[in-house]
Motif scaffolding. Structure first.
Motif, PDB file in Angstrom:
ATOM      1  N   LEU A  81       0.862  -1.183   0.000  1.00 34.57           N
ATOM      2  CA  LEU A  81       0.000   0.000   0.000  1.00 34.57           C
ATOM      3  C   LEU A  81       0.892   1.224   0.000  1.00 34.57           C
ATOM      4  O   LEU A  81       1.572   1.502   0.999  1.00 34.57           O
ATOM      5  CB  LEU A  81      -0.925   0.009   1.224  1.00 34.57           C
ATOM      6  CG  LEU A  81      -1.886  -1.172   1.367  1.00 34.57           C
ATOM      7  CD1 LEU A  81      -2.715  -1.034   2.634  1.00 34.57           C
ATOM      8  CD2 LEU A  81      -2.796  -1.281   0.145  1.00 34.57           C
ATOM      9  N   ASN A  82       0.930   1.904  -1.131  1.00 35.70           N
ATOM     10  CA  ASN A  82       1.854   3.039  -1.307  1.00 35.70           C
ATOM     11  C   ASN A  82       3.285   2.654  -0.957  1.00 35.70           C
ATOM     12  O   ASN A  82       4.032   3.426  -0.362  1.00 35.70           O
ATOM     13  CB  ASN A  82       1.408   4.235  -0.458  1.00 35.70           C
ATOM     14  CG  ASN A  82       0.233   4.975  -1.064  1.00 35.70           C
ATOM     15  OD1 ASN A  82      -0.220   4.660  -2.161  1.00 35.70           O
ATOM     16  ND2 ASN A  82      -0.277   5.968  -0.349  1.00 35.70           N
ATOM     17  N   GLY A  83       3.635   1.413  -1.310  1.00 41.31           N
ATOM     18  CA  GLY A  83       5.001   0.945  -1.105  1.00 41.31           C
ATOM     19  C   GLY A  83       5.260   0.295   0.230  1.00 41.31           C
ATOM     20  O   GLY A  83       6.352  -0.232   0.463  1.00 41.31           O
ATOM     21  N   THR A  84       4.289   0.291   1.151  1.00 42.01           N
ATOM     22  CA  THR A  84       4.459  -0.309   2.475  1.00 42.01           C
ATOM     23  C   THR A  84       3.746  -1.654   2.520  1.00 42.01           C
ATOM     24  O   THR A  84       2.604  -1.780   2.072  1.00 42.01           O
ATOM     25  CB  THR A  84       3.890   0.616   3.573  1.00 42.01           C
ATOM     26  OG1 THR A  84       4.536   1.879   3.504  1.00 42.01           O
ATOM     27  CG2 THR A  84       4.097   0.019   4.950  1.00 42.01           C
ATOM     28  N   GLU A 127      -2.604   6.735  10.180  1.00 42.09           N
ATOM     29  CA  GLU A 127      -2.099   8.084  10.454  1.00 42.09           C
ATOM     30  C   GLU A 127      -0.669   8.242   9.954  1.00 42.09           C
ATOM     31  O   GLU A 127      -0.289   9.284   9.422  1.00 42.09           O
ATOM     32  CB  GLU A 127      -2.180   8.379  11.952  1.00 42.09           C
ATOM     33  CG  GLU A 127      -3.600   8.562  12.456  1.00 42.09           C
ATOM     34  CD  GLU A 127      -3.659   8.847  13.943  1.00 42.09           C
ATOM     35  OE1 GLU A 127      -4.414   9.736  14.353  1.00 42.09           O
ATOM     36  OE2 GLU A 127      -2.934   8.171  14.711  1.00 42.09           O
ATOM     37  N   ARG A 128       0.128   7.185  10.134  1.00 42.27           N
ATOM     38  CA  ARG A 128       1.516   7.231   9.636  1.00 42.27           C
ATOM     39  C   ARG A 128       1.570   7.050   8.130  1.00 42.27           C
ATOM     40  O   ARG A 128       2.294   7.760   7.443  1.00 42.27           O
ATOM     41  CB  ARG A 128       2.339   6.139  10.332  1.00 42.27           C
ATOM     42  CG  ARG A 128       2.663   6.436  11.787  1.00 42.27           C
ATOM     43  CD  ARG A 128       3.642   5.419  12.334  1.00 42.27           C
ATOM     44  NE  ARG A 128       4.072   5.764  13.685  1.00 42.27           N
ATOM     45  CZ  ARG A 128       4.938   5.050  14.388  1.00 42.27           C
ATOM     46  NH1 ARG A 128       5.462   3.933  13.859  1.00 42.27           N
ATOM     47  NH2 ARG A 128       5.289   5.427  15.603  1.00 42.27           N
ATOM     48  N   LEU A 129       0.818   6.073   7.623  1.00 43.16           N
ATOM     49  CA  LEU A 129       0.865   5.790   6.185  1.00 43.16           C
ATOM     50  C   LEU A 129       0.407   6.992   5.374  1.00 43.16           C
ATOM     51  O   LEU A 129       1.026   7.341   4.357  1.00 43.16           O
ATOM     52  CB  LEU A 129      -0.013   4.572   5.868  1.00 43.16           C
ATOM     53  CG  LEU A 129      -0.081   4.179   4.392  1.00 43.16           C
ATOM     54  CD1 LEU A 129       1.265   3.630   3.919  1.00 43.16           C
ATOM     55  CD2 LEU A 129      -1.188   3.145   4.160  1.00 43.16           C
ATOM     56  N   LEU A 130      -0.671   7.629   5.812  1.00 41.49           N
ATOM     57  CA  LEU A 130      -1.248   8.749   5.069  1.00 41.49           C
ATOM     58  C   LEU A 130      -0.732  10.104   5.546  1.00 41.49           C
ATOM     59  O   LEU A 130      -1.133  11.142   5.006  1.00 41.49           O
ATOM     60  CB  LEU A 130      -2.777   8.718   5.191  1.00 41.49           C
ATOM     61  CG  LEU A 130      -3.465   7.432   4.715  1.00 41.49           C
ATOM     62  CD1 LEU A 130      -4.957   7.493   5.004  1.00 41.49           C
ATOM     63  CD2 LEU A 130      -3.214   7.203   3.230  1.00 41.49           C
ATOM     64  N   GLN A 131       0.129  10.057   6.575  1.00 37.70           N
ATOM     65  CA  GLN A 131       0.660  11.289   7.167  1.00 37.70           C
ATOM     66  C   GLN A 131      -0.480  12.240   7.540  1.00 37.70           C
ATOM     67  O   GLN A 131      -0.451  13.431   7.251  1.00 37.70           O
ATOM     68  CB  GLN A 131       1.640  11.976   6.203  1.00 37.70           C
ATOM     69  CG  GLN A 131       2.865  11.120   5.890  1.00 37.70           C
ATOM     70  CD  GLN A 131       3.847  11.814   4.958  1.00 37.70           C
ATOM     71  OE1 GLN A 131       3.546  12.857   4.379  1.00 37.70           O
ATOM     72  NE2 GLN A 131       5.029  11.235   4.818  1.00 37.70           N
ATOM     73  N   SER A 132      -1.481  11.649   8.183  1.00 38.34           N
ATOM     74  CA  SER A 132      -2.661  12.409   8.587  1.00 38.34           C
ATOM     75  C   SER A 132      -2.397  13.146   9.889  1.00 38.34           C
ATOM     76  O   SER A 132      -1.720  12.640  10.787  1.00 38.34           O
ATOM     77  CB  SER A 132      -3.851  11.463   8.769  1.00 38.34           C
ATOM     78  OG  SER A 132      -4.939  12.130   9.328  1.00 38.34           O
TER      79      SER A 132
END
Length: 390
Positions: free
Chosen positions: A168-171, A202-207
């Motif tokens: 997911l987005n490289g993760t 929150e970390r993946l999307l930098q929310s």
């Protein structure tokens, strides 16, 4: 006897001019079928949306945060605190965005939502295999994911996705559960999505925080008090700033939706009804032409004893037969098209039987209303003048 004779003469006149009679009825056919089709589709879609809302329940409140100044969201802790409000059953925060999901050489754009374990009960989402996300997944920011059936089919085909790893987005994330098929809703497809723990998202999307969350009250009766309590807390948070947040009551939304859908259905029926009116004008024009063509016939009938009422009745009945036959054909076409739409599209249709009856009666009324003028013209003809006509 006079009525039976008038009906027989009307049918003979219509049969004698088959093409002209069919073209005359076509306006009625199109009008009736359009009304039935549009109202049936409108009722079906309204029923489908209402069913989706009913599945979620009418004890829900959806809170959307727009913020004030630099504060445009709430933290996970602040949202979790709403669970301590009296008469609140569950709180389900959501962070959503679009991501690129990849498995081996296959990739697709998909909707991603960061959720907590309460999402399963609040949003009525369940797994058909594997497990749902747990509180411990959020506590330790696990890279676990639930996958919708449409996304699973795109990435894995017919294979079971549970236990597989996707990017997911490289993760890398491990799929722990396959969601049950839910179909579509107002927000789009419920099967083309991936769910991951809120803390991980929150970390993946930098929310920077949570802007949307759903609160369920213990019962429908508690919704008003819970809504007031939530409003008071948010007023203190945003210093009573206007438009800093919105709280949507699912019952109010459902009532508004029903009212809007009903108004839209009536508007569509009104638009389609215009073609019925135009069809009626077509019948009147053809009947006037018919009177002009049969002037000599009318004169002969009057000369051998036919009264004004006999001539009037003959042409009104002929107009009624035209419009009634058009109404019957229109009902058949409308029901057939409704069935076809239900079979060939994803739209849910509901047969509007009340509109079938109304359309038939309206077409009958049109036959009488638009037949009066030409029938009156025929009844007023003097026998001598009529017999002189070639």
């Amino acid at each position: 006897m006079i009525l039976a004779q008038s009906i027989r003469m009307a049918v003979m006149s219509i049969v004698g001019n088959k093409v002209r009679s069919f073209l005359t009825m076509l306006g009625i056919v199109i009008g009736v079928s359009s009304v039935i089709l549009l109202v049936s589709v409108g009722q079906g879609v309204t029923g489908q949306i209402t069913s989706q809302f009913s599945d979620l329940g009418t004890n829900q409140l959806t809170v959307m945060i727009t913020g004030r100044g630099a504060v445009t969201s709430l933290t996970a802790e602040e949202v979790a605190a709403f669970s301590r409000v009296p008469r609140v059953d569950q709180v389900s925060p959501t962070i959503s965005s679009n991501v690129t999901a990849k498995y081996r050489n296959v990739h697709t754009n998909v909707s991603l939502e960061g959720i907590t374990a309460s999402y399963e009960k609040v949003q009525n989402f369940h797994v058909q295999s594997g497990r749902f996300l747990l509180d411990i997944d959020n506590e330790y920011r696990q890279k676990a994911a639930l996958i919708g059936t449409e996304t699973a089919k795109k990435l894995f085909g017919a294979d079971n996705p549970v236990g597989r790893e996707i990017q997911l987005n490289g993760t890398s994330f491990q799929i722990v559960g396959l969601l049950q098929a839910k179909g579509t809703s107002l927000s789009g497809s419920n099967d083309k999505k991936i769910l991951i723990p809120l803390s991980t998202s929150e970390r993946l999307l930098q929310s920077k925080g949570i802007q949307t969350f759903t609160v369920t009250a213990l019962s429908d009766k508690d919704v008003a008090s819970v809504k007031t309590a939530i409003g008071q807390i948010l007023d203190r948070k945003f210093l009573r700033a206007k438009d800093a947040y919105s709280v949507f009551d699912s019952k109010q939304m459902l009532d508004t939706l029903k009212k809007t859908s009903g108004t839209l259905s009536l508007a569509l029926a009104g638009i389609a009804g215009i073609s019925l009116f135009v069809g009626g004008i077509g019948i009147m024009n053809i009947m006037i032409i018919s009177v002009n063509e049969r002037t000599r016939e009318i004169g002969i009938r009057k000369a051998i004893g036919a009264k004004k009422i006999d001539i009037l009745l003959q042409f009104i009945i002929e107009s009624m037969v035209l419009s009634t036959m058009g109404g019957i054909l229109g009902i058949g076409a409308g029901l057939g098209l409704t069935w076809l739409v239900g079979q060939l599209t994803a739209l849910q249709v509901g047969y509007a039987w009340n509109m079938v009856n109304i359309s038939f009666l309206f077409s009958l009324f049109i036959g009488v209303f638009f037949g009066i003028l030409p029938a009156s013209k025929a009844a007023r003809l003097r026998p001598i003048q009529a017999l002189r006509t070639d």
